[in-house]
Motif scaffolding. Structure first.
Motif, PDB file in Angstrom:
ATOM      1  N   GLY A 215     -15.565  -5.723 -17.249  1.00 58.78           N
ATOM      2  CA  GLY A 215     -14.973  -5.543 -15.932  1.00 58.78           C
ATOM      3  C   GLY A 215     -13.786  -4.604 -15.976  1.00 58.78           C
ATOM      4  N   GLN A 216     -13.410  -4.120 -14.795  1.00 55.98           N
ATOM      5  CA  GLN A 216     -12.262  -3.218 -14.655  1.00 55.98           C
ATOM      6  C   GLN A 216     -11.280  -3.833 -13.667  1.00 55.98           C
ATOM      7  N   ARG A 217     -10.586  -4.874 -14.092  1.00 49.37           N
ATOM      8  CA  ARG A 217      -9.690  -5.565 -13.161  1.00 49.37           C
ATOM      9  C   ARG A 217      -8.616  -4.645 -12.620  1.00 49.37           C
ATOM     10  N   GLN A 218      -8.297  -3.568 -13.343  1.00 46.85           N
ATOM     11  CA  GLN A 218      -7.269  -2.647 -12.862  1.00 46.85           C
ATOM     12  C   GLN A 218      -7.679  -1.949 -11.573  1.00 46.85           C
ATOM     13  N   MET A 219      -8.962  -1.961 -11.252  1.00 41.60           N
ATOM     14  CA  MET A 219      -9.444  -1.354 -10.009  1.00 41.60           C
ATOM     15  C   MET A 219      -9.420  -2.334  -8.834  1.00 41.60           C
ATOM     16  N   SER A 220      -9.167  -3.612  -9.104  1.00 45.47           N
ATOM     17  CA  SER A 220      -9.202  -4.624  -8.056  1.00 45.47           C
ATOM     18  C   SER A 220      -8.279  -4.321  -6.875  1.00 45.47           C
ATOM     19  N   PRO A 221      -7.014  -3.911  -7.088  1.00 43.87           N
ATOM     20  CA  PRO A 221      -6.138  -3.676  -5.931  1.00 43.87           C
ATOM     21  C   PRO A 221      -6.648  -2.579  -5.011  1.00 43.87           C
ATOM     22  N   TYR A 222      -7.264  -1.549  -5.572  1.00 35.29           N
ATOM     23  CA  TYR A 222      -7.723  -0.422  -4.754  1.00 35.29           C
ATOM     24  C   TYR A 222      -8.886  -0.831  -3.860  1.00 35.29           C
ATOM     25  N   LEU A 223      -9.865  -1.504  -4.431  1.00 32.74           N
ATOM     26  CA  LEU A 223     -11.012  -1.934  -3.641  1.00 32.74           C
ATOM     27  C   LEU A 223     -10.615  -3.015  -2.639  1.00 32.74           C
ATOM     28  N   ALA A 224      -9.745  -3.930  -3.059  1.00 32.89           N
ATOM     29  CA  ALA A 224      -9.318  -5.010  -2.160  1.00 32.89           C
ATOM     30  C   ALA A 224      -8.572  -4.450  -0.953  1.00 32.89           C
ATOM     31  N   ARG A 225      -7.672  -3.504  -1.179  1.00 34.22           N
ATOM     32  CA  ARG A 225      -6.936  -2.905  -0.068  1.00 34.22           C
ATOM     33  C   ARG A 225      -7.878  -2.146   0.869  1.00 34.22           C
ATOM     34  N   ALA A 226      -8.829  -1.433   0.307  1.00 34.77           N
ATOM     35  CA  ALA A 226      -9.777  -0.684   1.134  1.00 34.77           C
ATOM     36  C   ALA A 226     -10.599  -1.626   2.003  1.00 34.77           C
ATOM     37  N   MET A 259      -1.265 -13.377  -9.048  1.00 32.87           N
ATOM     38  CA  MET A 259      -1.869 -13.626  -7.749  1.00 32.87           C
ATOM     39  C   MET A 259      -0.854 -13.624  -6.603  1.00 32.87           C
ATOM     40  N   ASP A 260       0.380 -13.990  -6.849  1.00 28.82           N
ATOM     41  CA  ASP A 260       1.396 -13.994  -5.803  1.00 28.82           C
ATOM     42  C   ASP A 260       1.573 -12.578  -5.248  1.00 28.82           C
ATOM     43  N   GLU A 261       1.826 -11.638  -6.122  1.00 29.75           N
ATOM     44  CA  GLU A 261       2.011 -10.249  -5.703  1.00 29.75           C
ATOM     45  C   GLU A 261       0.719  -9.677  -5.115  1.00 29.75           C
ATOM     46  N   PHE A 262      -0.412 -10.040  -5.707  1.00 28.52           N
ATOM     47  CA  PHE A 262      -1.709  -9.525  -5.238  1.00 28.52           C
ATOM     48  C   PHE A 262      -1.971  -9.983  -3.805  1.00 28.52           C
ATOM     49  N   LEU A 263      -1.735 -11.255  -3.522  1.00 26.21           N
ATOM     50  CA  LEU A 263      -1.997 -11.774  -2.182  1.00 26.21           C
ATOM     51  C   LEU A 263      -1.016 -11.219  -1.149  1.00 26.21           C
ATOM     52  N   ALA A 264       0.220 -10.984  -1.561  1.00 24.42           N
ATOM     53  CA  ALA A 264       1.190 -10.374  -0.640  1.00 24.42           C
ATOM     54  C   ALA A 264       0.710  -8.983  -0.234  1.00 24.42           C
ATOM     55  N   MET A 265       0.271  -8.198  -1.208  1.00 20.78           N
ATOM     56  CA  MET A 265      -0.265  -6.862  -0.945  1.00 20.78           C
ATOM     57  C   MET A 265      -1.484  -6.937  -0.037  1.00 20.78           C
ATOM     58  N   LEU A 266      -2.365  -7.885  -0.347  1.00 23.88           N
ATOM     59  CA  LEU A 266      -3.626  -7.996   0.382  1.00 23.88           C
ATOM     60  C   LEU A 266      -3.389  -8.408   1.834  1.00 23.88           C
ATOM     61  N   LYS A 267      -2.475  -9.328   2.063  1.00 23.49           N
ATOM     62  CA  LYS A 267      -2.196  -9.771   3.433  1.00 23.49           C
ATOM     63  C   LYS A 267      -1.634  -8.618   4.267  1.00 23.49           C
ATOM     64  N   ASN A 268      -0.750  -7.821   3.692  1.00 25.42           N
ATOM     65  CA  ASN A 268      -0.207  -6.682   4.424  1.00 25.42           C
ATOM     66  C   ASN A 268      -1.299  -5.692   4.805  1.00 25.42           C
ATOM     67  N   ALA A 269      -2.209  -5.432   3.875  1.00 25.93           N
ATOM     68  CA  ALA A 269      -3.315  -4.518   4.157  1.00 25.93           C
ATOM     69  C   ALA A 269      -4.246  -5.109   5.219  1.00 25.93           C
ATOM     70  N   TRP A 270      -4.468  -6.433   5.164  1.00 29.47           N
ATOM     71  CA  TRP A 270      -5.353  -7.085   6.135  1.00 29.47           C
ATOM     72  C   TRP A 270      -4.777  -7.021   7.538  1.00 29.47           C
ATOM     73  N   ILE A 271      -3.482  -7.196   7.673  1.00 30.75           N
ATOM     74  CA  ILE A 271      -2.836  -7.147   8.987  1.00 30.75           C
ATOM     75  C   ILE A 271      -3.077  -5.785   9.632  1.00 30.75           C
ATOM     76  N   ILE A 272      -2.909  -4.726   8.845  1.00 32.19           N
ATOM     77  CA  ILE A 272      -3.142  -3.378   9.368  1.00 32.19           C
ATOM     78  C   ILE A 272      -4.617  -3.198   9.737  1.00 32.19           C
ATOM     79  N   GLY A 273      -5.503  -3.601   8.834  1.00 24.96           N
ATOM     80  CA  GLY A 273      -6.933  -3.448   9.087  1.00 24.96           C
ATOM     81  C   GLY A 273      -7.404  -4.251  10.272  1.00 24.96           C
ATOM     82  N   ASN A 274      -6.848  -5.449  10.450  1.00 21.73           N
ATOM     83  CA  ASN A 274      -7.278  -6.322  11.531  1.00 21.73           C
ATOM     84  C   ASN A 274      -6.931  -5.743  12.903  1.00 21.73           C
ATOM     85  N   GLN A 275      -5.871  -4.933  12.956  1.00 20.47           N
ATOM     86  CA  GLN A 275      -5.482  -4.315  14.217  1.00 20.47           C
ATOM     87  C   GLN A 275      -6.531  -3.318  14.708  1.00 20.47           C
ATOM     88  N   TYR A 276      -7.280  -2.753  13.763  1.00 21.16           N
ATOM     89  CA  TYR A 276      -8.204  -1.682  14.110  1.00 21.16           C
ATOM     90  C   TYR A 276      -9.670  -2.033  13.848  1.00 21.16           C
TER      91      TYR A 276
END
Length: 282
Positions: A215-226, A259-276
């Motif tokens: 696996g390539q866990r280092q790619m997880s933040p990029y795909l998750a944010r997208a 996971m704390d930092e990961f979920l904080a990042m993910l929630k911010n990205a979700w808020i933006i995505g959910n608006q559109y």
């Protein structure tokens, strides 16, 4: 492109497809009661902190491992006992995979969400048996399936009278130990049912470690944010306090202490995505 208005009811307190993202998270497999409780306790607290609905995830049997030498589980009955204990102790809903029709009834007595593995998303008997339980059904898109064809898997569940169904994206296979995520699949499938993005298995490299998956866990933040920006309804993330010694899928897990930092990042990205998420070009 029309967005389905369907939601999936997980329990009386939690829906997928509403105004709160849902996190399906835990270890890949039921390794032990202690590991499951440690991870579930931590992720429940982080989910509350960052505003995610939470469903504890762990597989009772890893039936599709690369090699017969790979860890499959601690046994059917023992694993279900561990899942039930975690659910009651932490007061959280549960999700686990089912692989064969005979397993459905016993598993449905314990968990809130039945997950259909990607390789089995066309198995009519399994889908029908799952649908008849009335439980929430979460179907992973097969690595070989066009996203628009997942409508028929959803239709099989709804044919039982069960409208409680969602789809999960986990990448498609080109062979050569790699998976690719086509972000167009997310809005395509969202026409039929709520959609969850599987962060963990989208960065998996099937069979790449000479008999086990890499696996390539280092790619997880990029795909998750997208995926979050694309407007998905939830996320599937496997985690472990020490992925290097996890008994399955360690190379593509997000470490528990990140996971704390990961979920904080993910929630911010979700808020933006959910608006559109309802914005579309003709």
């Amino acid at each position: 492109m029309n967005i389905s208005q369907h939601t999936m009811t997980i329990n009386k307190n939690l829906n997928l497809g509403g105004n709160q993202p849902v996190l399906f998270s835990g270890p890949c497999a039921v390794e032990s009661p202690e590991i499951c409780l440690e991870i579930g306790t931590k992720i429940k607290a982080l989910s509350e902190k960052h505003g995610f609905g939470y469903v504890f995830k762990a597989s009772f049997d890893k039936a599709n491992r690369t090699s017969t030498d790979s860890f499959r589980g601690i046994g059917f009955e023992k694993s279900l006992q561990v899942l039930e204990m975690v659910g009651k102790t932490l007061d959280v809903p549960l999700v686990t995979d089912i692989h064969e029709s005979y397993q459905v009834e016993a598993v449905a007595e314990v968990v809130d969400v039945l997950q259909i593995p990607a390789f089995l998303c066309r198995q009519t008997d399994l889908l029908i048996a799952a649908g008849k339980t009335g439980k929430a059904i979460k179907i992973k898109r097969g690595q070989f399936m066009a996203p628009e064809d997942m409508q028929y898997a959803v239709d099989k569940i709804r044919a039982t009278g069960n409208d409680n169904v969602a789809l999960t994206e986990r990448g498609f296979s080109l062979g050569y130990h790699n998976l690719v995520v086509d972000m167009r699949a997310l809005p395509i499938m969202r026409q039929f049912a709520p959609v969850v993005f599987d962060v963990t298995h989208s960065v998996q490299q099937p069979g790449a470690n000479k008999g086990s998956s890499g696996g390539q866990r280092q790619m997880s933040p990029y795909l998750a944010r997208a995926a979050a920006a694309a407007g998905v309804d939830g996320f599937f993330i496997e985690t472990h306090p020490n992925p290097e010694v996890a008994l399955s899928d360690g190379p593509n897990m997000v470490p528990l202490d990140q996971m704390d930092e990961f979920l904080a990042m993910l929630k911010n990205a979700w808020i933006i995505g959910n608006q559109y998420k309802n914005y579309s070009l003709l």
